[in-house]
Design an enzyme around this catalytic site. Structure first.
Site, short mmCIF file in Angstrom:
data_model
loop_
_atom_site.label_atom_id
_atom_site.label_comp_id
_atom_site.label_asym_id
_atom_site.label_seq_id
_atom_site.Cartn_x
_atom_site.Cartn_y
_atom_site.Cartn_z
N PRO A 14 0.89 -1.20 -0.02
CA PRO A 14 -0.04 -0.02 -0.01
C PRO A 14 0.72 1.17 -0.11
CG PRO A 14 -0.50 -1.43 1.54
CD PRO A 14 0.36 -2.14 1.00
N GLU A 15 0.54 2.12 -0.83
CA GLU A 15 1.05 3.44 -0.76
C GLU A 15 0.31 4.63 -0.17
OE1 GLU A 15 3.01 3.81 -4.65
OE2 GLU A 15 3.02 1.70 -4.81
#
Length: 292
Positions: A2-3
């Site tokens: 996840p960013e």
């Protein structure tokens, strides 16, 4: 992994359920996913020394606190109570934070918070690359070590961050001390949108190119947030919903397929030990390029 868009989507999905709620009880099933004051910087799951975890007051995990804010910087989310204590969430590769009324816990649930309305907040992580960092005085000191937040990055700030690095621009963008929030997915997408080759030496970008890249980063991240982020495998928001932006990726994961802008076959290389996809026509290889 996840960013920023996934962390921001998580924040927005949890905020209505958590703000104003009081934490009645905290249950810790795995101590090694928690980094308390005095612990090794990366947590006990990452250190090799034969050091034993020490006990810490449950108040540092927000026990008996009233949740007052959910904030984000880069890929990290902070949940802060009325005393100023914060839990900073690092999702890692497979971490998740969900809030639900159901008493059932998803697999690999490591920490739970029982809230005063009967709901339960849960931190789960199958591979345990994520962690919960306890910040008794709030997240500001920890976040001061990170670069500027990518969602609001401006040209001058980005250009200043890149001026002194001879790394490929892709590698510089992945460095959270340079730009907080961008990972492999959105670096590829933003560089394509800005027509910059990922092996271009970061310090060689001139002001107009830095402006185009900053604009592309903001635009790509905002578009991803509007779609709930990208779910490649595990990511879900605070209600358990997957993102849908993966269907709009223009280069990431599409090596060998036609560029959606010009039709050329997208190519792949390895930069900063990460698979990188780019268009050889839209992002021509410059003279000032680091070896792929």
């Amino acid at each position: 992994m996840p960013e920023l868009p996934e962390a921001e989507t998580l924040r927005r999905s949890l905020e209505p359920a958590l703000l104003g709620r009081t934490v009645e009880r905290v249950t810790v099933r795995r101590r090694d996913v928690i980094v308390a004051p005095g612990d090794p910087a990366g947590g006990f799951s990452r250190q090799r020394a034969d050091t034993k975890p020490v006990r810490f007051p449950r108040e540092l995990l927000l026990a008996h606190g009233r949740i007052e804010s959910l904030t984000r910087h880069g890929k990290q989310l902070a949940i802060t109570d009325h005393r100023g204590h914060a839990v900073i969430v690092h999702l890692g590769m497979t971490g998740s934070v969900t809030c639900a009324a159901s008493p059932k816990h998803p697999p690999h649930t490591h920490v739970t918070w029982q809230l005063d309305d009967g709901s339960t907040l849960r931190f789960a992580d199958a591979r345990r690359f994520g962690l919960l960092r306890l910040a008794p005085d709030g997240p500001a000191e920890h976040w001061a070590r990170l670069g500027p937040d990518a969602l609001t990055i401006r040209a001058a700030a980005l250009h200043g961050q890149l001026t002194d690095t001879l790394r490929p621009i892709k590698a510089a963008m992945l460095d959270q001390h340079v730009l907080a929030g961008v990972g492999n997915i959105y670096a590829d997408e933003a560089l394509h949108a800005a027509a910059i080759h990922p092996a271009r030496i970061a310090a060689s970008l001139h002001c107009d190119e830095a402006r185009a890249l900053a604009r592309a980063v903001r635009r790509v991240l905002s578009a991803a947030i509007s779609q709930g982020g990208s779910t490649i495998r595990d990511y879900r928001d605070g209600s358990g919903r997957p993102g849908s932006f993966q269907s709009r990726h223009r280069v990431y994961g599409r090596a060998g397929l036609p560029c959606l802008a010009c039709g050329s076959a997208l190519e792949r290389c390895l930069l900063a030990q990460r698979t990188t996809v780019f268009c050889p026509n839209c992002q021509p290889s410059p003279r000032t390029a680091a070896p792929a």
